[in-house]
Motif scaffolding. Structure first.
Motif, PDB file in Angstrom:
ATOM      1  N   UNK A 220     -17.425   5.885  23.528  1.00 32.82           N
ATOM      2  CA  UNK A 220     -18.302   4.723  23.672  1.00 32.82           C
ATOM      3  C   UNK A 220     -18.025   4.027  24.997  1.00 32.82           C
ATOM      4  N   UNK A 221     -16.778   4.145  25.479  1.00 32.51           N
ATOM      5  CA  UNK A 221     -16.440   3.506  26.753  1.00 32.51           C
ATOM      6  C   UNK A 221     -17.314   4.022  27.896  1.00 32.51           C
ATOM      7  N   UNK A 222     -17.544   5.339  27.915  1.00 35.63           N
ATOM      8  CA  UNK A 222     -18.388   5.903  28.972  1.00 35.63           C
ATOM      9  C   UNK A 222     -19.800   5.354  28.880  1.00 35.63           C
ATOM     10  N   UNK A 224     -20.706   2.407  27.626  1.00 33.94           N
ATOM     11  CA  UNK A 224     -20.683   1.019  28.080  1.00 33.94           C
ATOM     12  C   UNK A 224     -20.660   0.974  29.608  1.00 33.94           C
ATOM     13  N   UNK A 225     -19.842   1.854  30.202  1.00 30.91           N
ATOM     14  CA  UNK A 225     -19.704   1.839  31.657  1.00 30.91           C
ATOM     15  C   UNK A 225     -20.991   2.275  32.346  1.00 30.91           C
ATOM     16  N   UNK A 256     -23.165  -5.756  24.939  1.00 28.64           N
ATOM     17  CA  UNK A 256     -23.115  -5.784  26.395  1.00 28.64           C
ATOM     18  C   UNK A 256     -23.983  -4.677  27.004  1.00 28.64           C
TER      19      UNK A 256
END
Lengths: 297, 339
Positions: A220-222, A224-225, A256
């Protein structure tokens, strides 16, 4: 207790054994069982891929289809045909039991052995790749030719090409939209480079934010980024009415993300864009409208 | 008792706390996106942009907390199983206790579903049931008060194969498209951390804290078990009770660890062996030291799992198995030679 003959092996028995062994070796060296040459147009067709099933029906050959996979759910009539198992784990026995005169298969991880076994049993098997957009047009023409209706194939392929070109033309001047095509949320799996959905998104005026090959498991971090402006969430389980809500709930916690903030998480029937079949044009049109709702409505 | 062990425990435990903080700090600052340590001041002052905030506080932080809890639990359980069974190769994963817990958790979800509160308590509870059932099966391998270490491992192998098959069946139920998700659970992954409600993390933390606390209370008796149950009996230890209490505590923390993350293997094997070289064999120190070491180890392993194939991810169980498989083989061969 042993038979009386075991103690003394006669010379002739040895000779026989050698002869049988030689025969076995010779037979093994010959090519596999002869596959019957297509003499007539096939009348009992088994499709081992959902995309090929859709192509057969779109070509008006539905009544010749006797067997499909359990994933072949489009068009609805396809569900009425006998099932041969899954796309990647079909049952050879089920295929043979239908006594087909043509089996068509699209290569996928896991179905190679089954396909070879079908051919090994003397049934005519044709391999029709159906993965990319180019494959789609080729597959339509190939299937039409195999079934003796080449002109229908040309017609369908050309009309799909025209529809897709029209969309590409209309979005050419529009700003490109950063998009994520998600096929599963637990674990998170998205369409990456070289996949049909990514190809269709590009044609529809999008930029795929996933920087991995095929269908990678992503964090999920990728996501979001990369901050996609729109998330195309393929419907996960059409039979489960709660599945759409689960996808929406999952994405709504990541406020976000521009796509979530702007309410641009779209749950839709992903089979149109995941299958290299006759609905690719419909898929491109749908994705283009989703990416550019104001300009294209 | 003012033994040398207690004198040693302060520097050892303090050192391991420092290591854990360092691993957590590393994990917080590393990932496939650009967010890193320099964003932390903004985060604390509340001026960080929402994306960075989400990445640090809602992706990496819960994930490193979950990894630390699971690592502590599995290592602690490993220490206990090794002591109780007097078998250096015992570990909740290898014995099949993790597998039983995973099956319990999966059964719970397929029967009850994923209701929020029910799952925060019910899933670890069901996993505990599965772990206890596995212990019962393992206890059947006990003959005349003695269990052959290799027999136990063999039973563990069979149980693991069986549990994996049933879990795979329950999770995929013939639908090949769900195979990948099921595989991630079987190998063990921390990815769910970022979408788990905080109530689940709190519940796991409570289970692990209670379990480790109970084990710490009986840890001095675990020392005496090392002499064999007969000798321990002469020394005034009710070994039956000690064994059952310790094993139940170890199962509880294993269950809490496995319930939401799946079958992360070998942590309970690798960490206690490494920590033993540092902390010595006294369980009063070995247990808390291993828990701290396990937390650091899994936080580190998960950081590797989510960065090396970025933007893709691996399940953390792949990393622990890559380290743990050869390590197990090394210990096993050593064990055979020493017999």
């Amino acid at each position: 207790m042993r038979g009386t003959g075991t103690g003394m092996i006669s010379r002739s028995k040895v000779a026989w054994s050698v002869a049988v062994l030689c025969l076995a070796i010779v037979t093994a060296c010959e090519p596999g069982p002869a596959v019957p040459e297509p003499t007539t147009t096939p009348a009992r067709i088994v499709s081992m891929a959902p995309s090929l099933t859709e192509i057969l029906f779109a070509l008006g050959l539905g009544d010749r289809v006797v067997g499909v996979t359990s994933y072949c759910d489009y068009p609805p009539e396809a569900r009425e045909r006998a099932q041969i198992g899954g796309f990647v784990n079909p049952s050879v026995e089920a295929v043979l039991a239908l006594e087909p005169d043509l089996v068509i298969v699209s290569p996928a991880a896991g179905n190679r052995d089954a396909a070879l076994a079908v051919r090994g049993a003397g049934v005519r098997l044709e391999v029709v790749p159906a993965e990319t957009l180019d494959d789609t047009f080729d597959a339509i023409r190939t299937v039409a030719e195999l079934c003796g209706v080449p002109e229908r194939g040309e017609e369908l392929a050309d009309s799909l090409r025209q529809r897709i070109d029209l969309v590409a033309e209309r979005v050419a001047e529009l700003p490109r939209v950063r998009a994520l095509y998600c096929i599963q949320i637990d674990p998170l799996i998205a369409a990456g480079r070289g996949t049909l959905p990514a190809e269709l998104m590009e044609l529809a005026g999008g930029i795929n934010v996933v920087d991995g090959d095929r269908y990678p498991r992503i964090g999920i971090e990728s996501v979001l980024a990369e901050s996609p402006e729109i998330i195309l969430q393929s419907r996960m389980d059409a039979s489960d009415p709660g599945a759409d809500q689960a996808s929406i709930d999952y994405w709504s916690q990541w406020t976000s993300l521009p796509a979530v903030r702007d309410g641009r998480v779209i749950v839709f029937d992903g089979t149109t864009s995941l299958r290299a079949g006759p609905r690719v044009a419909e898929a491109v049109e749908f994705i283009a409208r989703s990416l550019h709702p104001e300009e294209l409505e | 008792m003012t033994s040398p062990v207690l004198k040693r425990s302060v520097p050892v435990l303090a050192g391991l706390v420092v290591v854990l903080v360092a691993c957590a700090w590393l994990s917080l600052g590393v990932g496939p996106s650009g967010a890193t340590w320099s964003d932390v001041p903004d985060l604390l002052s509340g001026t960080a942009d929402p994306t960075t905030r989400d990445i640090l506080l809602r992706v990496r932080l819960p994930r490193l907390i979950l990894a630390a809890l699971v690592g502590a639990a599995l290592s602690g359980a490993g220490v206990v199983f090794q002591a109780v069974l007097r078998n250096p190769l015992a570990d909740p994963y290898i014995l099949g206790v993790s597998g039983g817990a995973a099956l319990g958790a999966v059964l719970f979800t397929s029967v009850v579903g994923n209701a929020a509160l029910g799952s925060a308590l019910g899933r670890p509870g069901a996993a505990f049931g599965g772990a206890l059932a596995t212990l019962f099966l393992l206890s059947l391998a006990r003959v005349r008060g003695h269990t052959e270490p290799t027999v136990l491992l063999l039973v563990g192998v069979v149980l693991n194969a069986f549990y994996s098959a049933v879990i795979l069946f329950l999770l995929t139920a013939g639908d090949a498209s769900r195979f990948r998700g099921a595989l991630f659970y079987l190998v063990g992954s921390m990815a769910s951390a970022s979408s788990l409600p905080w109530s689940v993390l709190v519940s796991i933390a409570a289970f692990v804290a209670v379990g480790l606390g109970l084990l710490l209370i009986v840890s001095h008796r675990l020392n005496l078990l090392a002499f064999g149950e007969e000798v321990a009996g002469h020394l005034g230890v009710d070994s039956e009770k000690t064994v059952w209490g310790a094993v139940a505590g170890a199962s509880l923390i294993t269950a809490a660890a496995v319930a939401f993350t799946g079958l992360v293997g070998f942590v309970g094997l690798i960490v206690p062996h490494l920590v033993r070289t540092l902390a010595g064999p006294d369980h009063r120190l070995l247990l808390p030291a291993s828990a701290l070491g396990g937390a650091s180890f899994l936080v580190l392993a998960d950081t590797v799992a989510r960065t090396v194939v970025a933007p893709g991810e691996m399940p953390v169980g792949v990393v622990t198995a890559l380290v743990g498989g050869p390590f197990f083989l090394f210990l096993f061969l050593k064990h055979l030679r020493e017999r």
